[in-house]
Structure formats: structure tokens, C-alpha cells
Design a protein around this motif. Sequence first.
Motif, PDB file in Angstrom:
ATOM      1  N   VAL A   1       0.847  -1.193   0.000  1.00  0.00           N
ATOM      2  CA  VAL A   1       0.000   0.000   0.000  1.00  0.00           C
ATOM      3  C   VAL A   1       0.885   1.246   0.000  1.00  0.00           C
ATOM      4  O   VAL A   1       1.750   1.402   0.864  1.00  0.00           O
ATOM      5  N   GLU A   2       0.665   2.112  -0.975  1.00  0.00           N
ATOM      6  CA  GLU A   2       1.425   3.359  -1.064  1.00  0.00           C
ATOM      7  C   GLU A   2       0.522   4.544  -0.729  1.00  0.00           C
ATOM      8  O   GLU A   2      -0.675   4.542  -1.019  1.00  0.00           O
ATOM      9  N   VAL A   3       1.129   5.547  -0.112  1.00  0.00           N
ATOM     10  CA  VAL A   3       0.415   6.785   0.205  1.00  0.00           C
ATOM     11  C   VAL A   3       0.409   7.693  -1.027  1.00  0.00           C
ATOM     12  O   VAL A   3       1.444   7.875  -1.679  1.00  0.00           O
ATOM     13  N   VAL A   4      -0.749   8.260  -1.341  1.00  0.00           N
ATOM     14  CA  VAL A   4      -0.865   9.254  -2.413  1.00  0.00           C
ATOM     15  C   VAL A   4      -1.203  10.590  -1.750  1.00  0.00           C
ATOM     16  O   VAL A   4      -2.318  10.782  -1.252  1.00  0.00           O
ATOM     17  N   PRO A   5      -0.242  11.517  -1.690  1.00  0.00           N
ATOM     18  CA  PRO A   5      -0.506  12.782  -0.987  1.00  0.00           C
ATOM     19  C   PRO A   5      -1.536  13.636  -1.721  1.00  0.00           C
ATOM     20  O   PRO A   5      -1.802  13.440  -2.910  1.00  0.00           O
ATOM     21  N   ALA A   6      -2.082  14.560  -0.993  1.00  0.00           N
ATOM     22  CA  ALA A   6      -3.051  15.494  -1.567  1.00  0.00           C
ATOM     23  C   ALA A   6      -2.338  16.490  -2.478  1.00  0.00           C
ATOM     24  O   ALA A   6      -1.166  16.817  -2.280  1.00  0.00           O
ATOM     25  N   SER A   7      -3.073  16.976  -3.482  1.00  0.00           N
ATOM     26  CA  SER A   7      -2.537  17.990  -4.392  1.00  0.00           C
ATOM     27  C   SER A   7      -3.047  19.364  -3.977  1.00  0.00           C
ATOM     28  O   SER A   7      -4.245  19.556  -3.764  1.00  0.00           O
TER      29      SER A   7
END
Length: 405
Positions: A263-269
Amino acid sequence: MFLVQRLTHHSLGIALAAATALLAQPAQAQNYPVTPTQRDTANQVAQRGVALAELAQNAPDSYTVKSGDTLWGISGLFLARPWRWPELWGMNLQDIRNPHLIFPGQQLFLHKDGGRATLSARSPVGADGLATVRVSPRVRASSLAESALPTLQPSAIEPFLTEALVVEENTLQNAPRIVATREQRVMLAKGDRAYARGSAEYPLAPVQGAQPPGYRVVRNAVALKDPISGEVLGYEAYYLGKAVLLQGEGTREISDKDGKTTVEVVPASMNVVAAKEEIRVGDRLLPEPPPELASYVPHAPARAIDGRVVSIYGSGITNTNAAQSQVVAINKGTRDGLERGHVLTVLSDGGQLVDSTDPGKAMMKLPDENNGTLMVFRTFERVSYGLILDIQSGVKVGDRLVTPR
């Protein structure tokens, strides 16, 4: 709202009545409150005027209001103590129904009689007891809803309404943070893209609705300490700019060649929409509060205040002196009864010195002297921010602030 007024060779009474009605119309549009105390004081002053000693030293006999004037400036022309707002309004009670509604082009006349003074929009009477007014038939149409004079120049305060922010000790530690930039840039400016991660207390959730949520970008919460007791009154977050959330953070699953799932974290834009200074990775994000639509009516506190200057906003240096139109933080807030518009006198420390004329060389403490005036424009529980309206010498951390006499 457009108001149309036609002036002909009618009596002065009709013209003044029309002028009064003209001034009264925008009150609903402005919707600035007049407190019962202000109204009571104004009624009393309207009956008897003010003592000549209350006038400014060079108070003019008449003054025509100009575009760019402020109510504080006009008060200072006529009164020695400009914050005595109800008195100025009271002297105009028959012609100005609301102290916030004074307009460019209006002429004010100062009348002195029997040791008292009044101020009105009525011109001095002539020998025959009637005022001389020259008018010609004409039609005027103008929008007055937004033309009333401000208390102070908006530019003096507006930037600090969005910048000055006092938070609790752990607020920034738990706030969302910028974690990366596009193309690995070191600094961010207006128009740049940033990536951020939230926290359990402040998650950067997916955007709901058409209007993306806004955030203040801040750094380095500096402790505001009472200069006398040493108590930490709050933490001042240093303002850097603003950003809006374009896409909330999330996660994604990826599988390697062996079928193992990670599981990878996808940061907010985020999009940087304003930058006072360069923004970098590690800076924090705090939700943008709703805009404040505030009016400022200078007035003295009802109770005795004895406060101190805690810091000079934006200086970062404790020995910096603040000048006119600068902002300072003070060690009194809502818990002490301070409110927006309160005026305080700034005192300069008289200092201590040895009496050289005394054989015993006694130590003396010189009296604190009146150094200027400050108006509170933003309050927190234990800290407030004030704008220095006038000053004789620089204001420094530790200077006293007291209720005006």
C-alpha cells in the motif's frame, strides 16, 4: 442603490431636511451598529456640546470632507482625543444620524459659545439670523451605499486580518504538512503545485463541491510570553501564504512480480494561490477561516486595562521598535474584556537613574510618559493585536498599555 435629489431655491430647512434624509438612507446598506451607550452619550453631548478644552489645539472652523479621509482623521481634526467617537457624533446629531455614515463633499462647521463647542453640517448664521446658502437648480444622481468614510484606511489592517494567528502549542505539530513539490523544487511561489499529507485531526479529505477548501501556509509557531510573568500566552504562527486543496490524499495498492501487495500513500494535491514568502517542504497548513466583515469604532475600554507589549508583529527581533501603522501583540485578550475597537494609551518607560544632587545617591524611577495611541483590531483569549495609530517615539516589547484618561 441610487439616490436622486433635486435642489432649488427652497428654504434652508427643506434643504437640510433633504440632506439629513440623504445621509440616513445608506444606514441599512452599511448596517454598522450604534451601541446604546454611544447613542446616550451622543444625546447628552448634542444638548450641551463639549468643553473647549476637549477640542484639538488647531481645530478648524470648518472642514469639507474629502475622498480618502477617515473618521479617525476627522475626529483628530476637531477633538484632542479622537477615540471619543460618541462626542463627535453627538456634535453632529441633528445632521448625522449614524456616526459611520459621513460622506465626501459634506461640510462640517465648528460653533463655539459659552465655553462649549458643537459641530454640525449647518453653516454659521448671518446677521439676519439666517444662513446664506447659494444653490442652483440641478439634478444629482450618485450611489452612496459604498461611499461612507471608513474608520481607518483599510490597507492599514486588512493584511493582518488574514496573517496574524495565535494557536495552541500542539496545533502546528498536528496540522497537515507539505511533503513534496513538483520537479523536486526547493521553494514554492504563487501558481506552483505542492503535495501534502494530513493528520488524524486535520485530514485532507477528497474535495466536496465546486469550491475547493483553502488553507493558510504557516511556519514556526513562536511562543508569545508575558514580559512580566513569563507565562506563555499562545503561539504565533508565521504566515507564508495560501493554498487550495485540489485533490484529497489517499492510498493505492501495487503488486510486485511475486504477487506481494504493498500500500502506497498518495498525498493530496495543493495549488499555491498566494505567497508572501517562499514556501518549502515541511511548512504547515491550517484551514482558512471565513472572512471577517468588521467595522471598527474606536472607543476606550469600560474597565481599567494595564497591559504590556509582547512582540512586534513580523519582526522576529525582540529589541525592534515599532512605528506608526505597525502592529504589536499585547498580553490582554477577551478574558480581560478587550474587544475590537478598544483604544489604549501607549506609555514609555521613564526609566531609573541615580539622583546626582542627593549625597546619598538615591535611585529614582521617572514617571511613565504618554507616548501615543493604539487600537485593538483582533482579539484572542489571552492575546490581542493592535495597530499603532500615532506615536512619538518607537514602541518596544514591555511598554505599558493603559486605558486612556
